[in-house]
Design an enzyme around this catalytic site. Structure first.
Site, short mmCIF file in Angstrom:
data_model
loop_
_atom_site.label_atom_id
_atom_site.label_comp_id
_atom_site.label_asym_id
_atom_site.label_seq_id
_atom_site.Cartn_x
_atom_site.Cartn_y
_atom_site.Cartn_z
N THR A 70 19.51 -1.39 -13.92
CA THR A 70 18.63 -2.44 -14.41
C THR A 70 18.44 -3.42 -13.26
OG1 THR A 70 18.18 -4.08 -16.12
CG2 THR A 70 20.50 -3.71 -15.59
N GLU A 71 17.17 -3.77 -12.99
CA GLU A 71 16.84 -4.41 -11.71
C GLU A 71 17.40 -5.82 -11.58
OE1 GLU A 71 14.59 -3.10 -13.82
OE2 GLU A 71 12.78 -4.33 -13.97
N ASN A 72 17.90 -6.37 -12.69
CA ASN A 72 18.53 -7.68 -12.59
C ASN A 72 19.98 -7.59 -12.15
OD1 ASN A 72 18.60 -6.50 -15.27
ND2 ASN A 72 19.77 -8.30 -15.87
#
Lengths: 236, 218
Positions: free
Chosen positions: B53-55
């Site tokens: 997840t890019e966060n």
């Protein structure tokens, strides 16, 4: 002796002047330094440029800073979130300028700012409306866009633990933009749940080395944006 | 479509299951917000996928039990998630180095339109009153090795979403590899849209009529 502690959030933000460029950490509510943002609202600084991934939700934290009309320009990747009404309203009324940046380009522009790299080429956004007006160049048969670094006067960041030298570790996905914003700001201000003595953090696990951090402020029980929004809180 | 109307083709869950079947064990995968998130529910037994997840998390797990919920452990859709054994946290520049640097095997995204050359539009209708928001989609399509789209075949008003040329603002040029709709699985190839598989009971002609560009059989 190095001791980067300051008394509280208001002292930490006391010199954030009108027109300053301020990076604000966080992805949604994770890592949003609400107590520092509220202190900045109290400080009254106007005409700010804010660099942050989102634009806050409800009427607390970043959304409250916007609602108080202290922000002239936002540089961000995703200015919409559930419960996000303040920014859309201001934007439609022409009260705030928006520079929309793909999220990875935003992160790399900030990293580059901290690393002394004034520009770089990225494949993201090639052939899209966000490429308009940007210089492009072909390397090895593939097109890339030139992007400039981002730097700031101040960064407001939420960590979990810091030592008095400013070494910081973070909490789960609240890390997000914190480490790179600390690098890219002239004055990096970090709020943490606890400040410890040098040596209390294993050097092997330090995420942000103290050289990137200027001020450390202890906020023992930071509030979560979603809890405040659910309670209908507003600030001030 | 009302609930009692006869359903044509796969349900959303069945579409997600069909995507999951195509993902090899050991893949590093980024799932977009919305229908793509369903894919994680249907990974076949014995396969391990590692979700990015890019966060800032690799090794993302399902939603937490209420007592384990943490507002600072979230996914890109800002929903609370868990971190599985073997997970890692990292900052945003590292996260997008994984994406842009070609380290992720696959991303599964939603779409407003996909063109027969693989152009994708999924971030803005371009309407003047819309609040533009792009997130990480442009970085994902520029850097991830394979880009799959999962979408309804047509819009709510019956317009094809698989088109000759996107009319909405692009997310990326010639980036989509494969499309999963309720009617079919379709590859984007040098000659255009190519049918991989029809959903049960759906005829080729039915799909072809609802596709806004030529659809070829293999």
């Amino acid at each position: 002796m190095i001791d980067k502690r300051v008394q509280g959030p208001s002292e930490a933000v006391a010199d954030i002047h009108d027109g300053a460029t301020v990076m604000i950490g966080g992805f949604g509510e994770a890592g949003s330094p609400i107590e520092l943002i509220h202190a900045l609202i109290d400080r009254g600084s106007k005409g700010l440029t804010v660099i942050s991934n989102n634009t806050g939700s409800g009427q607390v934290g970043l959304a409250a800073l916007l609602k108080a009309e202290r922000v002239a320009k936002v540089i961000c990747s995703f200015p919409r979130t559930a419960n996000s009404t303040v920014f859309p309203d201001l934007y439609r009324r022409g009260k705030v300028e928006l520079e929309l940046v793909p999220q990875g380009t935003l992160a790399e522009r900030i990293r580059a700012g901290g690393a002394g790299i004034p520009a770089f080429f990225t494949p993201a956004a090639v052939g899209t409306p966000l490429a308009e007006g940007k210089e492009s160049r072909t390397f090895d048969g593939k097109e890339y866009l030139l992007e400039r670094w981002l730097r700031a006067d101040f960064a407001l960041i939420k960590g979990r633990i810091a030592d008095t030298h400013g070494n910081v570790i973070y909490h789960k996905t609240a890390r997000n933009f914190g480490p790179i914003m600390a690098m890219a700001a002239r004055v990096a201000i970090v709020q943490v749940r606890s400040v410890v003595a040098p040596g209390a953090i294993d050097p092997e696990v330090v995420v942000t080395p103290g050289i990137f951090v200027d001020r450390v402020v202890e906020v023992r029980e930071p509030r979560h944006e979603s809890e405040l929004v659910a309670a209908g809180a507003t600030y001030p | 479509m009302s609930d009692d109307a006869p359903q044509i083709g796969w349900s959303r869950d069945e579409m997600a299951r069909r995507v999951a079947l195509d993902i090899p064990s050991g893949s590093y995968v980024n799932l977009g917000i919305g229908i793509p998130e369903l894919v994680a529910k249907f990974v076949p037994e014995g396969r391990t996928l590692i979700y990015h997840t890019e966060n800032g998390l690799l090794g993302m797990g399902p939603s937490p039990k209420p007592e384990a919920a943490d507002p600072e452990l979230i996914n890109a859709g800002k929903r609370q998630v868990t971190a599985l054994p073997g997970a890692a946290y990292f900052h945003h520049a590292d996260s997008f180095a994984m994406i842009r640097g070609g380290h992720l095997d696959l991303c599964v995204l939603g779409a407003m339109q996909v063109a027969c050359n693989g152009d994708l539009a999924n971030w803005s209708t371009g309407e003047p009153d819309a609040i533009p928001a792009v997130g990480g989609a442009m970085d994902l399509v520029a850097g991830v090795k394979s880009v799959y789209v999962i979408t309804q075949h047509c819009t709510k008003t019956g317009e094809p979403k698989l088109v000759d040329r996107c009319t909405y603002p692009l997310t990326g040029r010639a980036v989509v590899n494969r499309i999963y709709t309720e009617l079919a699985v379709i590859d984007v190839t040098p000659r255009g849209f190519e049918l991989v598989e029809l959903s049960p009971g759906v005829e080729f002609e039915y799909v072809r009529e609802r596709t806004g560009a030529p659809l070829f059989r293999r």
